[in-house]
Design an enzyme around this catalytic site. Structure first.
Site, mmCIF file in Angstrom:
data_model
loop_
_atom_site.group_PDB
_atom_site.id
_atom_site.type_symbol
_atom_site.label_atom_id
_atom_site.label_comp_id
_atom_site.label_asym_id
_atom_site.label_seq_id
_atom_site.Cartn_x
_atom_site.Cartn_y
_atom_site.Cartn_z
ATOM 1 N N LYS A 245 -7.328 -0.237 -8.296
ATOM 2 C CA LYS A 245 -7.813 -0.404 -6.916
ATOM 3 C C LYS A 245 -8.651 0.803 -6.494
ATOM 4 C CE LYS A 245 -3.547 -0.531 -5.731
ATOM 5 N NZ LYS A 245 -2.241 -0.599 -5.054
ATOM 6 N N THR A 278 -5.271 1.359 7.257
ATOM 7 C CA THR A 278 -5.190 0.865 5.879
ATOM 8 C C THR A 278 -3.819 1.122 5.258
ATOM 9 O OG1 THR A 278 -6.081 2.954 5.083
ATOM 10 C CG2 THR A 278 -7.665 1.177 5.447
ATOM 11 N N GLY A 280 -0.533 0.442 3.806
ATOM 12 C CA GLY A 280 0.117 -0.770 3.299
ATOM 13 C C GLY A 280 -0.822 -1.750 2.619
ATOM 14 N N THR A 281 -2.078 -1.356 2.425
ATOM 15 C CA THR A 281 -3.007 -2.288 1.751
ATOM 16 C C THR A 281 -2.550 -2.575 0.321
ATOM 17 O OG1 THR A 281 -4.382 -0.358 1.316
ATOM 18 C CG2 THR A 281 -5.146 -1.856 3.028
ATOM 19 N N GLY A 282 -2.063 -1.523 -0.353
ATOM 20 C CA GLY A 282 -1.659 -1.689 -1.755
ATOM 21 C C GLY A 282 -0.473 -2.644 -1.875
ATOM 22 N N CYS A 283 0.535 -2.440 -1.021
ATOM 23 C CA CYS A 283 1.729 -3.303 -1.052
ATOM 24 C C CYS A 283 1.327 -4.740 -0.727
ATOM 25 C CB CYS A 283 2.754 -2.837 -0.025
ATOM 26 S SG CYS A 283 3.155 -1.098 -0.152
#
Ligand SMILES: Nc1ncnc2c1ncn2[C@@H]1O[C@H](COP(=O)(O)OP(=O)(O)OP(=O)(O)O)[C@@H](O)[C@H]1O
Ligand SMILES: Cc1ncc(CO)c(N)n1
Ligand SMILES: [Mg+2]
Length: 559
Positions: A245, A278, A280-283
């Site tokens: 990512k 942004t 928590g975008t990964g989770c």
């Protein structure tokens, strides 16, 4: 900045998802709607009614659709709790709910966290992580396991043991190591577990650029080309697919992620949303991928859907204000927002608003050479306490345009504006509600479509109809025709006795309608029924030269 409603829930975690998932419906403001069973409305015949279609579609999309074997798609997230509600377990629950997939939770750590950073981490003992895994996996059918924060090597090991014991359709690993604020969420000791046990079982691993670097022993990633190289090298560690990512890639005007399936590279590119929200975008990305896989998507299409979801959610929540720190959460329930929400009437229906109820009539406006908006303005200036637009022969577009102007006028006077019959117009302009007749959209469906906040009125002549309106969730009834009227063809007159009879059984407030004017309004109000709250009039105001004067006169009579 737009302000956001929030609710802090203090309740025990239930790894079956029942209680924790209450977090999800609280976040998106418009999730005040109940989750409907099904709504069957043929909207195709009127393609202009996009809002109605979107809402109907949205409601049926809100359902979890069972697979062919009647099982609900189910993601189990094995992750840490974020007290701030933006990342970790909380993000996973919201993402799965937004993608209409059931989500159960195994909590690996409890963090004290907010928009400033991570203030504390409490790791759940591995035995208790094992107990949670056993509880869920031995009982419930899980399609996809998604991992987030795995804070100790023993937790990684316990997880791998359980995955071997209870195989699932796919394993999605988000190798969470550090929060964006720089706080450590999983130390270097877990790396052995990742490399030796977890990654070889993994269907897709989704490191950000820092995590990709750690997995590869520290090589820094500075460009998309580095991300491609890293994706290939990480693939060699065992996972079947890799998504590196690029949210944190410096100097990049786009948010570029590199996907590698062992054969092809794909650069998934979306415009970088200029926002602080942004966290928590990964989770969320990993949970969305898991949700789509649980529904049966291919890997590439699950990744694309998830990336698109993030882009739209970030864009939607770009100005949301939450917390004082550098990185805020975003709103997962963008789909359920009302477009005109910020200008919406904030108060619930007040029955006293029925006192002087003005109902417009296009024939009369044409006769006197005025627009609907001019007529409405004069009526509210004269003291009308609620307005209903009743435009039986207007073109949809014209009606909608007029309704928007009238809404602005009414809002500036604090007067609710209802639309007669046309739910599509009411939804499209975010009117305060609708008034429906006995042969229009049933009030129960209108309530389903409009949600609990909007005002719904129903025309009733009989006690039975009044009772039904109450059952259907209406807010008031319009009762008449009390006196003979020319406004409605073939309308049976019920007289003051009929009005009285309906008032006596009605559990809803009543407004009298039909042939009411200056000469008889007082007699109507004096029937002595406490739930008779006012009179609704058409010709008395609008078939006159000066609407303002007529409204003032009538207002003086009824108040
Ligand atoms: N500002 C942005 N605009 C658009 N997309 C973004 C933005 N920031 C991150 N993304 C996307 O969000 C997803 C998550 O990427 P990111 O690199 O932020 O993961 P992460 O660092 O693991 O997230 P987290 O903040 O939850 O730790 C990726 O698809 C990325 O492209
Ligand atoms: C609990 C938790 N998991 C994951 C992340 C990564 O965003 C975080 N900040 N907190
Ligand atoms: Mg990030």
């Amino acid at each position: 900045m737009a302000s956001t409603e929030s609710l802090l829930l203090c309740c025990p975690f239930d790894y079956g998802g029942a209680r924790v998932s209450q977090v999800a419906p609280c976040f998106g403001r418009s999730l005040r709607f109940p989750i409907w069973n099904s709504v069957h409305i043929n909207t195709d015949s009127n393609p202009k009614n996009y809002r109605l279609r979107v809402k109907v579609q949205m409601q049926s999309n809100m359902m979890m659709k069972p697979n062919s074997d009647n099982k609900i798609p189910h993601v189990l997230t094995v992750a840490g709790s974020d007290s701030g509600g933006g990342a970790g377990i909380q993000a996973d629950l919201k993402a799965c709910a937004a993608r209409r997939v059931y989500c159960s939770t195994v909590v690996t750590a409890v963090t004290a966290q907010n928009t400033v950073g991570v203030q504390g981490v409490n790791i759940v003992p591995e035995d208790f992580v094992a107990e949670q895994l056993q509880s869920v996996l031995s009982d419930m059918h899980v399609d996809v396991v998604k991992t987030g924060m795995l804070p100790s090597l023993n937790i990684v090991k316990v997880l791998c043991q359980n995955l071997r014991k209870f195989p699932v359709k796919a394993l999605v690993v988000d190798p969470v190591m550090k929060s964006t604020s720089g706080d450590v969420l999983a130390g270097p000791s877990v790396l052995t577990g990742f490399l030796e046990e977890l990654l070889p079982m993994t269907d897709i691993v989704t490191p950000n650029i820092k995590e990709a670097s750690v997995l590869l022993g520290g090589v820094p990633l500075k460009s998309v080309s580095d991300m491609r190289t890293a994706a290939k090298l990480i693939h060699d560690l065992g996972p079947r697919n890799v998504l590196v990512k690029g949210g944190d890639l410096p100097d990049s005007s786009d948010a570029i992620d590199v996907f590698f399936d062992g054969e092809e590279f794909y650069e998934l590119c979306s415009p970088r949303v200029n926002t602080r929200n942004t966290h928590g975008t990964g989770c969320t990305l990993a949970s969305c991928i898991s949700a789509e896989l649980a529904k049966g998507s291919s890997m590439l299409s699950a990744v694309k859907t998830a990336k698109h979801f993030i882009e739209v959610a970030l864009d939607y929540s770009r100005d949301m204000a939450m917390g004082n720190g550098a990185q805020g959460p975003f709103d997962h329930f963008l789909e359920l927002k009302n477009i005109n929400q910020s200008s919406s009437r904030q108060t619930r229906f007040n029955p006293n608003d029925l006192l002087l109820y003005a109902v417009t009539d296009s024939t009369m406006n044409r006769k006197w050479g005025r627009s609907i908006a001019e007529a409405v303005k004069a009526a509210v200036e004269g003291g009308a306490t609620i307005v209903q637009l009743r435009e039986k022969d207007a073109e949809t577009r014209d009606f909608l345009d007029a309704a928007k102007v009238c809404l602005e006028i009414c809002r500036s006077y604090g007067v609710p504006l209802l639309i007669n019959d046309r739910l599509d117009v009411a939804l499209a302009c975010d009117a305060d509600g609708v008034h429906v007749g006995q042969s229009d959209m049933p009030a129960r469906l209108a309530r389903t479509l409009l949600g609990p906040e909007k005002i719904i009125g129903v025309s009733c002549k009989t006690p039975e109809q009044a009772h039904q309106a109450w059952i259907d969730g209406a807010d008031y009834i319009g009762c008449g025709g009390v006196y003979p009227t020319n406004t409605k063809a073939n309308n049976r007159t019920i007289g003051l006795d009929g009005l009285k009879e309906v008032c006596q059984v009605s559990r809803l407030p009543v407004v009298a309608i039909g042939g009411i004017g200056l000469s008889n309004a007082r007699a109507v109000m004096e029937i002595g029924e406490p739930n008779l709250k006012g009179v609704a009039v058409v010709s008395t105001l609008f078939d006159r030269e000066c609407i303002l004067t007529e409204t003032r006169n009538l207002h003086a009579l009824v108040s």
